[in-house]
Motif scaffolding. Structure first.
Motif, PDB file in Angstrom:
ATOM      1  N   ALA A  72       0.927  -1.597  -0.046  1.00 27.04           N
ATOM      2  CA  ALA A  72       0.200   0.298  -0.114  1.00 27.04           C
ATOM      3  C   ALA A  72       1.153   1.087  -0.165  1.00 27.04           C
ATOM      4  N   HIS A  73       0.718   2.424  -0.564  1.00 30.62           N
ATOM      5  CA  HIS A  73       1.210   3.671  -0.670  1.00 30.62           C
ATOM      6  C   HIS A  73       0.954   4.568   0.742  1.00 30.62           C
ATOM      7  N   PRO A  74       1.893   4.811   1.186  1.00 30.27           N
ATOM      8  CA  PRO A  74       1.462   4.703   2.518  1.00 30.27           C
ATOM      9  C   PRO A  74       1.557   7.006   2.498  1.00 30.27           C
ATOM     10  N   ASP A  75       1.180   7.013   0.952  1.00 29.73           N
ATOM     11  CA  ASP A  75       0.338   8.888   1.451  1.00 29.73           C
ATOM     12  C   ASP A  75      -0.786   8.618   1.905  1.00 29.73           C
ATOM     13  N   TRP A  76      -1.836   7.701   1.385  1.00 30.25           N
ATOM     14  CA  TRP A  76      -2.751   7.511   1.489  1.00 30.25           C
ATOM     15  C   TRP A  76      -3.683   6.793   2.910  1.00 30.25           C
ATOM     16  N   ALA A  77      -2.517   4.406   2.891  1.00 27.32           N
ATOM     17  CA  ALA A  77      -2.417   3.835   3.497  1.00 27.32           C
ATOM     18  C   ALA A  77      -2.525   4.869   5.332  1.00 27.32           C
ATOM     19  N   ILE A  78      -1.207   5.589   5.834  1.00 24.73           N
ATOM     20  CA  ILE A  78      -1.336   5.750   7.532  1.00 24.73           C
ATOM     21  C   ILE A  78      -1.953   6.735   7.564  1.00 24.73           C
ATOM     22  N   PRO A  79      -2.406   7.887   6.568  1.00 24.60           N
ATOM     23  CA  PRO A  79      -3.943   8.877   7.000  1.00 24.60           C
ATOM     24  C   PRO A  79      -4.871   7.544   7.330  1.00 24.60           C
ATOM     25  N   ALA A  80      -5.474   5.999   6.420  1.00 24.77           N
ATOM     26  CA  ALA A  80      -6.568   5.414   7.036  1.00 24.77           C
ATOM     27  C   ALA A  80      -6.659   5.026   8.200  1.00 24.77           C
ATOM     28  N   LEU A  81      -5.143   4.404   8.480  1.00 24.55           N
ATOM     29  CA  LEU A  81      -5.084   3.488   9.684  1.00 24.55           C
ATOM     30  C   LEU A  81      -4.655   4.774  10.672  1.00 24.55           C
ATOM     31  N   GLU A  82      -4.603   6.227  10.744  1.00 23.50           N
ATOM     32  CA  GLU A  82      -5.262   7.032  11.281  1.00 23.50           C
ATOM     33  C   GLU A  82      -6.577   7.464  11.561  1.00 23.50           C
ATOM     34  N   ARG A  83      -7.083   7.268  10.568  1.00 21.74           N
ATOM     35  CA  ARG A  83      -8.548   7.661  10.709  1.00 21.74           C
ATOM     36  C   ARG A  83      -9.256   6.829  11.488  1.00 21.74           C
ATOM     37  N   ALA A  84      -8.815   5.609  11.230  1.00 19.34           N
ATOM     38  CA  ALA A  84      -9.398   4.501  12.093  1.00 19.34           C
ATOM     39  C   ALA A  84      -9.056   4.325  13.529  1.00 19.34           C
ATOM     40  N   GLY A  85      -8.982   5.656  13.776  1.00 21.65           N
ATOM     41  CA  GLY A  85      -7.924   5.579  15.364  1.00 21.65           C
ATOM     42  C   GLY A  85      -6.779   4.215  15.877  1.00 21.65           C
ATOM     43  N   THR A  86      -6.370   3.790  14.702  1.00 20.10           N
ATOM     44  CA  THR A  86      -5.084   2.555  14.835  1.00 20.10           C
ATOM     45  C   THR A  86      -4.747   2.812  16.125  1.00 20.10           C
ATOM     46  N   ALA A  87      -4.305   1.689  17.329  1.00 27.28           N
ATOM     47  CA  ALA A  87      -4.040   1.724  18.338  1.00 27.28           C
ATOM     48  C   ALA A  87      -2.522   0.805  18.282  1.00 27.28           C
ATOM     49  N   PHE A  88      -3.251   0.272  17.509  1.00 27.11           N
ATOM     50  CA  PHE A  88      -1.576  -0.480  17.705  1.00 27.11           C
ATOM     51  C   PHE A  88      -2.027  -1.805  15.486  1.00 27.11           C
ATOM     52  N   ALA A  89      -1.012  -1.800  14.911  1.00 33.03           N
ATOM     53  CA  ALA A  89      -1.233  -3.115  13.904  1.00 33.03           C
ATOM     54  C   ALA A  89       0.372  -3.668  14.118  1.00 33.03           C
ATOM     55  N   SER A  90      -0.432  -4.823  13.943  1.00 30.05           N
ATOM     56  CA  SER A  90       0.922  -5.714  13.883  1.00 30.05           C
ATOM     57  C   SER A  90       0.988  -6.075  12.942  1.00 30.05           C
ATOM     58  N   SER A  91       2.679  -6.399  12.397  1.00 33.83           N
ATOM     59  CA  SER A  91       3.733  -6.584  11.429  1.00 33.83           C
ATOM     60  C   SER A  91       3.997  -7.836  11.675  1.00 33.83           C
ATOM     61  N   ALA A  92       3.272  -8.764  11.709  1.00 32.06           N
ATOM     62  CA  ALA A  92       3.980 -10.517  11.851  1.00 32.06           C
ATOM     63  C   ALA A  92       3.008 -10.786  11.220  1.00 32.06           C
ATOM     64  N   ASN A  93       3.282 -11.286   9.884  1.00 29.41           N
ATOM     65  CA  ASN A  93       2.703 -12.008   9.350  1.00 29.41           C
ATOM     66  C   ASN A  93       3.443 -12.479   8.003  1.00 29.41           C
ATOM     67  N   ASN A  94       3.201 -13.389   7.057  1.00 34.51           N
ATOM     68  CA  ASN A  94       3.501 -13.356   5.799  1.00 34.51           C
ATOM     69  C   ASN A  94       3.545 -12.280   4.843  1.00 34.51           C
ATOM     70  N   HIS A  95       3.079 -11.246   4.536  1.00 37.60           N
ATOM     71  CA  HIS A  95       3.368 -10.293   3.446  1.00 37.60           C
ATOM     72  C   HIS A  95       4.410  -9.321   4.101  1.00 37.60           C
ATOM     73  N   VAL A  96       4.473  -8.875   5.004  1.00 37.52           N
ATOM     74  CA  VAL A  96       5.577  -7.876   5.428  1.00 37.52           C
ATOM     75  C   VAL A  96       6.710  -7.855   4.817  1.00 37.52           C
ATOM     76  N   LEU A  97       7.179  -9.319   4.360  1.00 36.62           N
ATOM     77  CA  LEU A  97       8.499  -8.500   3.338  1.00 36.62           C
ATOM     78  C   LEU A  97       8.158  -9.123   2.037  1.00 36.62           C
ATOM     79  N   ASP A  98       6.947  -9.211   1.498  1.00 35.87           N
ATOM     80  CA  ASP A  98       6.962  -8.913   0.343  1.00 35.87           C
ATOM     81  C   ASP A  98       7.878  -8.298  -0.595  1.00 35.87           C
ATOM     82  N   TYR A  99       7.920  -6.888  -0.077  1.00 35.25           N
ATOM     83  CA  TYR A  99       8.459  -6.304  -1.302  1.00 35.25           C
ATOM     84  C   TYR A  99      10.190  -5.510  -1.059  1.00 35.25           C
ATOM     85  N   GLY A 100      10.867  -7.092   0.162  1.00 33.44           N
ATOM     86  CA  GLY A 100      11.996  -6.586   1.177  1.00 33.44           C
ATOM     87  C   GLY A 100      12.060  -6.071   1.626  1.00 33.44           C
TER      88      GLY A 100
END
Length: 364
Positions: free
Chosen positions: A102-130
């Motif tokens: 996801a492009h940060p220009d929109w994805a980060i504002p989207a997460l902020e708008r949802a009031g994201t208190a925590f986002a797990s990065s332990a998954n099988n796609h976090v290294l898809d783009y190295g």
């Protein structure tokens, strides 16, 4: 702040390779959390903001949450699994079938708008783009003040618990995954907090167990373990998963927050603590599997009132055109019936709550 669960102290201190003292931990109910405030935390499964989701909402970040914003805004914080990297850089890792970015220009504002208190990065796609995109993801989340755990620049940082405050509630989260061993962080290489997630496994005890101990030593009001585990499309947790989830609660976890299967699984209450075996998908663009309704799931709302976990509300939702919305009547009915059926082996108590369900908590 009052120290919690002093009955666990000796067991936690000796935890490193000893499984023979479980009965000592189980002999006493967990103490209530030490806040005097009422806090509502939302837990959801996979939030995949790449591919078609990325293309559709780049100019309207809040649109991805559609009709759920009023419900999300009523929460004090949202905890989710971020099933993609957030970066405009990197190259696709060879040998993968699916790539989520996801492009940060929109994805980060989207997460902020949802009031994201925590986002797990332990998954099988976090290294898809190295590693470059992974490093960008962690940096963008940090710059936005969104805590994360479950991936890092090396193994030690990948397993480092996140510690943060939601109102007056001090929260710690340990995140780990048993998916994609090739994405595992190494001593000097970026990647995910990978472990087999079996209580009898030495790697799991050394890394996940130690992370739980370190989180507990911070004396949080609430300790969450977020797990991206198990195969896709399985509607029931394995006996290994059930055993491991209970093992975590015996060692101090207050909530086990599972995701990865892309479908909901049952909820168990163990020693007054909820185990969400799989929360399903909250946002994605995936093909809907016949009979599985992987586009239907729940927003799980945990209420912490007067120092006690009092209830877990299950709010039916559905994914429609790359956005999450309140579930319609047919979907909500199916979800209620499905959750009752899947949770029957755990003898979970449900009450009807508007279009969804409520699980009373607080009793061992």
């Amino acid at each position: 702040m009052t120290t919690r669960r002093t009955v666990l102290a000796s067991s936690l201190a000796a935890f490193g390779g000893c499984l023979g003292r479980v009965s000592e931990v189980e002999s006493t109910c967990p103490a209530p959390v030490s806040t005097n405030e009422t806090v509502r935390l939302g837990f959801v499964g996979d939030v995949m903001l790449g591919r078609n989701v990325n293309d559709r909402w780049r100019d309207e970040p809040a649109g991805v949450w559609d009709g759920m914003l009023d419900r999300i805004d009523a929460l004090d914080g949202l905890l989710l699994n971020l099933e993609c990297c957030v970066s405009a850089r990197g190259e696709r890792r060879p040998g993968r079938e699916y790539y989520f970015q996801a492009h940060p220009d929109w994805a980060i504002p989207a997460l902020e708008r949802a009031g994201t208190a925590f986002a797990s990065s332990a998954n099988n796609h976090v290294l898809d783009y190295g590693p470059t995109a992974l490093t960008d993801t962690l940096a963008h989340l940090d710059a936005a003040g969104i805590p994360t755990a479950g991936a890092g620049r090396d193994r030690e940082s990948a397993f480092e618990p996140a510690v943060f405050a939601v109102d007056d509630l001090d929260v710690a989260v340990v995140a780990a995954t048993d998916q994609s061993p090739s994405y595992a962080a190494r001593g000097d290489a970026a990647g995910s907090a990978y472990a087999p997630l079996k209580s009898a496994d030495r790697l799991t005890r050394n890394w996940v167990g130690d992370a739980v101990v370190r989180a507990r030593e911070r004396d949080p009001d609430l300790l969450v373990v977020s797990l991206h585990w198990g195969p896709n499309w399985e509607v029931e947790p394995s006996e290994t998963q059930r055993s491991f989830a209970r093992w975590l609660i015996d060692r101090g976890a207050d909530v086990v927050h599972g995701h990865s299967a892309h479908v909901i699984q049952g909820v168990e209450t163990y020693r007054g603590r909820p185990i969400i075996y799989d929360a399903g998908d909250f946002v994605d663009d995936y093909v809907v599997k016949d009979g599985l309704h992987n586009n239907w799931s729940f927003l799980f709302e945990l209420a912490v009132s007067n120092g006690t976990l009092t209830a877990l509300d299950l709010v039916p939702v559905e994914i429609e055109r790359e956005r999450v919305t309140p579930a319609g009547g047919t979907a909500a009915r199916w979800l209620r019936d499905r959750m009752r059926t899947l949770s029957a082996p755990f003898e979970t108590t449900f009450e009807r709550r508007d279009a969804g369900l409520r699980i009373p908590l607080g009793e061992c």
